[in-house]
Design a protein around this motif. Structure first.
Motif, PDB file in Angstrom:
ATOM      1  N   ARG A  36       1.106  -1.096   0.105  1.00  0.00           N
ATOM      2  CA  ARG A  36       0.167   0.086  -0.001  1.00  0.00           C
ATOM      3  C   ARG A  36       1.000   1.251   0.061  1.00  0.00           C
ATOM      4  N   TRP A  52      -5.787  14.601  -4.041  1.00  0.00           N
ATOM      5  CA  TRP A  52      -5.032  13.899  -3.560  1.00  0.00           C
ATOM      6  C   TRP A  52      -3.785  13.646  -4.290  1.00  0.00           C
ATOM      7  N   SER A 122      -4.582   8.552   3.475  1.00  0.00           N
ATOM      8  CA  SER A 122      -5.077   7.373   3.152  1.00  0.00           C
ATOM      9  C   SER A 122      -4.080   6.439   2.553  1.00  0.00           C
ATOM     10  N   GLU A 124      -3.543   3.520   0.188  1.00  0.00           N
ATOM     11  CA  GLU A 124      -4.100   2.940  -0.943  1.00  0.00           C
ATOM     12  C   GLU A 124      -3.412   1.924  -1.711  1.00  0.00           C
ATOM     13  N   PRO A 127      -6.509   0.083  -8.237  1.00  0.00           N
ATOM     14  CA  PRO A 127      -6.938   1.428  -8.247  1.00  0.00           C
ATOM     15  C   PRO A 127      -7.324   2.028  -6.952  1.00  0.00           C
ATOM     16  N   VAL A 128      -6.888   3.333  -7.046  1.00  0.00           N
ATOM     17  CA  VAL A 128      -7.063   4.179  -5.766  1.00  0.00           C
ATOM     18  C   VAL A 128      -8.671   4.479  -5.492  1.00  0.00           C
ATOM     19  N   ARG A 129      -9.050   4.692  -4.081  1.00  0.00           N
ATOM     20  CA  ARG A 129     -10.460   4.863  -3.992  1.00  0.00           C
ATOM     21  C   ARG A 129     -10.870   6.404  -3.593  1.00  0.00           C
ATOM     22  N   CYS A 130      -9.730   7.209  -3.515  1.00  0.00           N
ATOM     23  CA  CYS A 130      -9.822   8.389  -3.128  1.00  0.00           C
ATOM     24  C   CYS A 130      -9.956   9.603  -4.311  1.00  0.00           C
ATOM     25  N   GLU A 131     -10.617  10.529  -4.284  1.00  0.00           N
ATOM     26  CA  GLU A 131     -10.714  11.451  -5.422  1.00  0.00           C
ATOM     27  C   GLU A 131     -10.996  12.745  -5.093  1.00  0.00           C
TER      28      GLU A 131
END
Length: 153
Positions: A36, A52, A122, A124, A127-131
């Motif tokens: 991660r 991010w 975060s 991660e 694919p990343v979750r944050c946007e």
């Protein structure tokens, strides 16, 4: 061979200054043993607020990339890094600045994360979750995905 430049679109009708200086930025890709990586949000009041990115900051006069990264990560997120493994560079032409990002992989650090500029963080994987993701960060996520794909084949 000329360096590829990622050009980030400006608002329509916005002119970019000609002959802007390049701003060098040291960027840390902190990677855990389970692969991660750390993303942080841009602080309130900064350009691209809430986007991010990987943590880091501008090189000061006379600093090496590793020295700048060590200082910035201590100041911004409260960790002391071990070795910084210089990985890749990327030139990004943002509407507000021409930035050369020096990405370093970091596998060893001490200290607890403290978001000293009020940012979020975060851990991660791709694919990343944050946007939303800062445009200069997108190629790095692609590089990490490629490495992961070649490691599993």
């Amino acid at each position: 061979m000329s360096e590829q430049v990622l050009v980030v679109d400006a608002e329509p009708g916005t002119a970019r200054p000609i002959d802007r200086p390049v701003v060098d930025v040291a960027v840390g890709v902190l990677i855990t043993p389970d692969s991660r990586f750390l993303l942080t949000s841009r602080p309130v009041g900064k350009v691209y607020e809430g986007y991010w990115e990987f943590p880091g900051g501008k090189l000061e006069a006379g600093e090496s990339v590793e020295q700048a990264l060590r200082r910035e990560l201590q100041e911004e997120i409260g960790v002391t890094i071990g070795a910084a493994h210089v990985w890749r560079d990327s030139l990004v032409d943002y509407p507000h600045a021409l930035v050369r990002l020096h990405f370093c992989k970091v596998y060893d650090w001490t200290g607890e994360l403290h978001m000293r500029e009020g940012q979020q963080f975060s851990w991660e994987c791709v694919p990343v979750r944050c946007e939303p993701i800062l445009p200069g960060t997108v190629p790095v996520l692609e590089w990490l995905a490629q490495e992961r794909g070649s490691a599993s084949s």
